[in-house]
Scaffold this motif. Sequence first.
Motif, mmCIF file in Angstrom:
data_model
loop_
_atom_site.group_PDB
_atom_site.id
_atom_site.type_symbol
_atom_site.label_atom_id
_atom_site.label_comp_id
_atom_site.label_asym_id
_atom_site.label_seq_id
_atom_site.Cartn_x
_atom_site.Cartn_y
_atom_site.Cartn_z
ATOM 1 N N LYS A 41 0.825 -1.192 0.000
ATOM 2 C CA LYS A 41 0.000 0.000 0.000
ATOM 3 C C LYS A 41 0.867 1.253 0.000
ATOM 4 N N THR A 46 -5.345 11.552 1.112
ATOM 5 C CA THR A 46 -5.869 11.813 2.458
ATOM 6 C C THR A 46 -4.956 11.288 3.548
ATOM 7 N N ILE A 48 -4.288 8.126 3.975
ATOM 8 C CA ILE A 48 -4.617 6.722 4.207
ATOM 9 C C ILE A 48 -3.906 5.877 3.153
ATOM 10 N N GLU A 49 -3.257 4.813 3.597
ATOM 11 C CA GLU A 49 -2.541 3.946 2.666
ATOM 12 C C GLU A 49 -3.521 3.071 1.889
ATOM 13 N N THR A 50 -3.362 3.086 0.579
ATOM 14 C CA THR A 50 -4.207 2.291 -0.301
ATOM 15 C C THR A 50 -3.357 1.645 -1.393
ATOM 16 N N GLU A 111 -16.765 -3.075 -6.669
ATOM 17 C CA GLU A 111 -15.671 -2.468 -5.914
ATOM 18 C C GLU A 111 -14.955 -1.374 -6.698
ATOM 19 N N LYS A 115 -17.556 1.758 -6.628
ATOM 20 C CA LYS A 115 -16.906 2.172 -5.376
ATOM 21 C C LYS A 115 -17.761 1.860 -4.162
ATOM 22 N N GLU A 117 -19.154 -1.262 -1.227
ATOM 23 C CA GLU A 117 -18.850 -2.511 -0.545
ATOM 24 C C GLU A 117 -20.110 -3.008 0.166
ATOM 25 N N PRO A 241 -9.559 -2.369 9.619
ATOM 26 C CA PRO A 241 -9.631 -0.967 9.213
ATOM 27 C C PRO A 241 -8.983 -0.753 7.851
ATOM 28 N N ASN A 242 -9.685 -0.002 6.996
ATOM 29 C CA ASN A 242 -9.170 0.375 5.662
ATOM 30 C C ASN A 242 -8.825 -0.839 4.807
ATOM 31 N N TYR A 243 -9.655 -1.891 4.926
ATOM 32 C CA TYR A 243 -9.382 -3.070 4.100
ATOM 33 C C TYR A 243 -9.587 -2.744 2.628
ATOM 34 N N GLN A 244 -8.694 -3.278 1.808
ATOM 35 C CA GLN A 244 -8.823 -3.185 0.360
ATOM 36 C C GLN A 244 -8.359 -4.505 -0.236
#
Length: 284
Positions: A41, A46, A48-50, A111, A115, A117, A241-244
């Motif tokens: 990631k 923002t 947040i790691e993606t 997804e 966008k 879930e 948290p912040n699952y992708q």
Amino acid sequence: MSKSYENSYRSKSILTTQNLILASLSWGVLALLYFLLFSAKIPGPTGIETRAEWYVIGTNIFEAVAYLGASLLCLRNWRSNQIISSRKVWMLIGIGMLAYFVGGIFFGYTELVLKEEPDVSIGDIFFVLTYLCLGTGMVLALFSRRINLEAWQWLTVVLVGGLGSFLAWWISQQQQPSSNQLALLLNWFYIVSDVVLLIIATIMLLAFWGGKVSLSWRMIAAAAFSLYIADMWFGYAKDLPNYQSGDILEVFWVFSGVLFGMGAVLEYDASLSLKRRASGRKRT
């Protein structure tokens, strides 16, 4: 020599057992390298790691090709009159692979494009169909062969089933409870189905051990194990948290499709070999 005959000969020469197995292995290795090299990631705007969107698209492509290929190879067995095992088994597994391919397309669209879930989507219809077809097909494959396991083998089945059930139960306790009753029902259906497939795969692995003809079913068992690993990881990780999607263990979904396809190829090759030997004995 006619052009149609040339095209038929060329297609048959390409779709040899060696080429199909090599293509399957190459696809699995490429998928593993892709997940290993690009799954990290990176910080977004923002903070947040993606994961990069192109990477997630790639993971969906790897899975889709694996399951579509497996479906075509299994359905080839179903259509062949030379298959030594039940053609109905390969029809069910082929439909299951095709259903998983379609379900994955819907999942990826939801997804990546929408966008969203959602707890329940259209893709779940096809995933449910996958488990029903796979479970039925694998059970029929076991019934087609006399199961005569020794005591230590049954003990192995019990241990694997117990550990698999405990892991599935533990993961289900870590998940956030859903207020959607349909989502809750589907979640338990997937958990129970994964454990049942794990137990069937263990019995299959032990019952079909030994011999060239049995190699295809060991691949099918390994495919079910891979599906269990990927599903269990997804069940655990989706509430983090912040699952992708795109975590490294999700490569086992690709492995599962690849192994189902390899099992179909090996069964097809073994069936042709037995038929050739049988016809050779008749001529002599």
